[in-house]
Enzyme design. Structure first.
Site, PDB file in Angstrom:
ATOM      1  N   THR A 148       7.213  16.809 -18.685  1.00 15.42           N
ATOM      2  CA  THR A 148       6.780  17.628 -20.039  1.00 15.42           C
ATOM      3  C   THR A 148       5.370  17.100 -20.264  1.00 15.42           C
ATOM      4  OG1 THR A 148       8.923  17.309 -21.003  1.00 15.42           O
ATOM      5  CG2 THR A 148       6.945  17.402 -22.443  1.00 15.42           C
TER       6      THR A 148
ATOM      7  N   SER B 144       9.936  26.468 -21.272  1.00 15.29           N
ATOM      8  CA  SER B 144      10.166  25.104 -21.378  1.00 15.29           C
ATOM      9  C   SER B 144       9.904  24.480 -20.191  1.00 15.29           C
ATOM     10  CB  SER B 144      11.760  25.101 -21.485  1.00 15.29           C
ATOM     11  OG  SER B 144      12.097  23.532 -21.180  1.00 15.29           O
TER      12      SER B 144
ATOM     13  N   ASN C 258      11.340  22.752 -18.425  1.00 18.22           N
ATOM     14  CA  ASN C 258      12.404  22.671 -17.566  1.00 18.22           C
ATOM     15  C   ASN C 258      12.574  23.880 -16.574  1.00 18.22           C
ATOM     16  OD1 ASN C 258      12.768  20.299 -18.901  1.00 18.22           O
ATOM     17  ND2 ASN C 258      14.719  20.801 -19.866  1.00 18.22           N
TER      18      ASN C 258
ATOM     19  N   THR D 258      12.579   6.982  32.197  1.00 15.34           N
ATOM     20  CA  THR D 258      13.183   7.063  31.192  1.00 15.34           C
ATOM     21  C   THR D 258      13.714   5.419  30.887  1.00 15.34           C
ATOM     22  OG1 THR D 258      15.043   6.988  32.928  1.00 15.34           O
ATOM     23  CG2 THR D 258      14.639   9.066  31.786  1.00 15.34           C
TER      24      THR D 258
ATOM     25  N   SER E 118     -13.182  -3.378  18.179  1.00 10.74           N
ATOM     26  CA  SER E 118     -12.999  -4.782  17.788  1.00 10.74           C
ATOM     27  C   SER E 118     -14.352  -5.758  17.317  1.00 10.74           C
ATOM     28  CB  SER E 118     -12.343  -5.739  19.036  1.00 10.74           C
ATOM     29  OG  SER E 118     -12.324  -7.137  18.558  1.00 10.74           O
ATOM     30  N   SER E 119     -14.100  -6.399  16.415  1.00  9.65           N
ATOM     31  CA  SER E 119     -15.349  -7.166  15.984  1.00  9.65           C
ATOM     32  C   SER E 119     -15.482  -8.524  16.724  1.00  9.65           C
ATOM     33  CB  SER E 119     -15.041  -7.805  14.667  1.00  9.65           C
ATOM     34  OG  SER E 119     -13.993  -8.492  14.253  1.00  9.65           O
TER      35      SER E 119
ATOM     36  N   LYS F 142     -13.946  -3.278  23.644  1.00  8.91           N
ATOM     37  CA  LYS F 142     -12.696  -2.771  23.435  1.00  8.91           C
ATOM     38  C   LYS F 142     -12.466  -1.460  22.385  1.00  8.91           C
ATOM     39  CE  LYS F 142      -7.959  -5.096  21.779  1.00  8.91           C
ATOM     40  NZ  LYS F 142      -7.639  -3.729  21.323  1.00  8.91           N
TER      41      LYS F 142
END
Length: 487
Positions: free
Chosen positions: A110, A149, A151, A196, A327-328, A333
């Site tokens: 609404t 409405s 709805n 697999t 990476s830090s 990396k």
């Protein structure tokens, strides 16, 4: 004029609803109902304007309603034209910032409908030469919401918004499918070991592996297209519970006809509007398809991360394009950040599906009050999946390269080659060869020749790449085949 003077001097305008009077910012296109909704639902911090397709869809519905009411003689022509003009502006992207209610709200949508009614009314008033808030000239409920409405307006608008957004996801899925298909063609002759249960299986090509991802997307593209067809059935004209109270007998058909023209979508009015007003089945179906897409995309990204893991201590069969430092603390990396973000989108979509499922199930009697969270969940899923598909295609898949020498080495030294020998030396002999190769680190080819189980020409024929990766007639009758044995 006194009201206008009040606005000019105080920066606010007074508006009234069933709870009393409130001051609304003078320059706001929304009104008192929207103001109360903003106060009542400080939930996500995400306004409905975060989904432009929803705002556009609301304007489409209101425009169709105004045209239908005008055609039926129920709305003054000048008012209708002003409302239509305001709707067209919003469809063009204007005033979206005035749609400020939270996406998750009580009241079955609404507040969203009221927000639309007020913005359109106030913009229409301006187009007629009046001031915002002069609702005696054109009213948000009496005129903009005539014959409607929440709805029937809200679910209709949500379905249209979902369709618009889904079309963009479909386009993005095609971009990603094409990216995988191009890699499949590029890697068509790159032999590798299939696996697999994470164990060596039998040879395949890297092209076959990437073609699989393209086919999965193609299948899901079809399923999403089917789901879009279901959400094109609307309940516009049903008003409160589907009985069509307060509408003209011809309104539903006329409004939907206008809506089809405005949106360009093949919308149909549900045969039973009472059923359509309470049934959230189409949303559940769409959500299930989005979950299917997410699950398969996530599986694909898992594969990409696994195949590229390393670069020295992992599979290292393919290389994902480096897009940022990983990476830090660890120099050099590089992480598979693009597949990782798509994985996370998939997790979100799967969670959204649970929310849609629970909200649809919780509907009671003639209305589902929880469609706002359904709309929010589905629009998020569609939007984020689209972004994920495009990002994966553009920032990852198109830049993937193959470590061809490493792949060839893995094939030549895999005990999985023993499977190709089954029709020629028997399962037991092939098993013994595989076991010995595993224990001694010698190749299957070397052991077969040493034991005299096959000739060099026979072995070469059996291990030709074309014979390893597709069905062929089993024979060891060979001529001068040429070509080197696998290393």
């Amino acid at each position: 004029m006194a009201t206008h003077d009040h606005v000019l001097h105080s920066g606010v305008r007074a508006e009234h609803d069933l709870l009393g009077d409130r001051d609304v910012p003078a320059d706001a296109y929304y009104g008192i109902h929207t103001l109360r909704a903003v106060e009542n639902f400080p939930i996500t911090g995400t306004p409905i304007s975060a989904y432009p397709d929803l705002i556009t869809a609301l304007a489409c519905v209101k425009q169709a309603a105004a045209l239908a009411n005008r055609d039926l003689g129920l709305l003054d022509g000048r008012k209708a034209d002003a409302i239509v003009g305001a709707c067209e502006e919003i469809r063009a992207g204007k005033l979206h910032g005035e749609f400020v209610v939270d996406v998750i709200q009580g009241g079955a949508g609404t507040s969203t409908n009221m927000n639309a009614n007020e913005v359109l009314a106030n913009r229409a008033l301006e187009l007629l030469g009046h001031h915002k808030g002069e609702y005696g000239k054109l009213h948000p409920l009496e005129d903009v919401n005539a014959g409607q409405s929440t709805n029937d307006v809200y679910p209709t608008a949500v379905k249209i918004a979902l369709d618009f957004t889904a079309q963009r996801l479909l386009d993005a899925m095609e971009v990603l499918r094409c990216a995988f298909a191009a890699k499949a063609e590029e890697f068509a002759d790159v032999l590798k070991m299939g696996r697999t249960q994470l164990q060596d299986a039998v040879p395949m090509t890297l092209g076959q592996e990437f073609a699989t991802y393209a086919v999965m997307l193609e299948e899901d593209h079809k399923r999403l297209t089917e789901a879009c067809e279901l959400i094109r059935e609307i309940n516009l004209g049903g008003t409160a519970i589907g009985t069509g109270l307060n509408t003209h007998p011809e309104y539903a058909a006329l409004a939907s006809r206008h809506l089809r023209t405005i949106t360009g979508l093949p919308l149909t009015v549900a045969h039973d509007l009472v059923e359509a007003t309470q049934d959230a089945g189409a949303f559940v179906q769409l959500s299930g398809v989005l979950k299917r897409i997410a699950v398969k995309l996530s599986k694909t990204c898992n594969d990409l991360r696994l195949l590229s893991c390393g670069p020295r201590a992992g599979f290292a069969e393919i290389n994902l394009p480096p897009v940022q430092a990983g990476s830090s603390i660890m120099p050099g990396k590089v992480n598979p950040v693009v597949p990782e973000v798509v994985n996370q989108i998939a997790f979100e979509v799967i969670g959204n599906d649970i929310a849609v499922t629970m909200a649809a199930e919780a509907g009671q009697l003639q209305l589902n009050a929880f469609e706002p969270v359904i709309a929010h969940s589905l629009l998020k899923s569609l939007t984020h999946l689209r972004a994920g598909c495009l990002t994966l295609a553009e920032r990852c898949v198109t830049g993937i390269t193959a470590n061809k020498e490493h792949l060839a080495h893995l094939v030549a030294h895999s005990i999985g080659l023993a499977t190709a020998l089954n029709p020629h030396i028997g399962y037991e002999q092939a098993t013994a060869i595989a076991q010995e190769a595993l224990k001694t680190s010698r190749s299957v080819s070397e052991l077969v020749l040493d034991k005299g189980l096959l000739t060099k020409d026979e072995l070469q024929f059996i291990l030709l790449p074309n014979n390893l990766v597709r069905p062929h007639v089993q024979t060891t009758t060979v001529g001068a085949l040429g070509g080197p044995l696998p290393d």
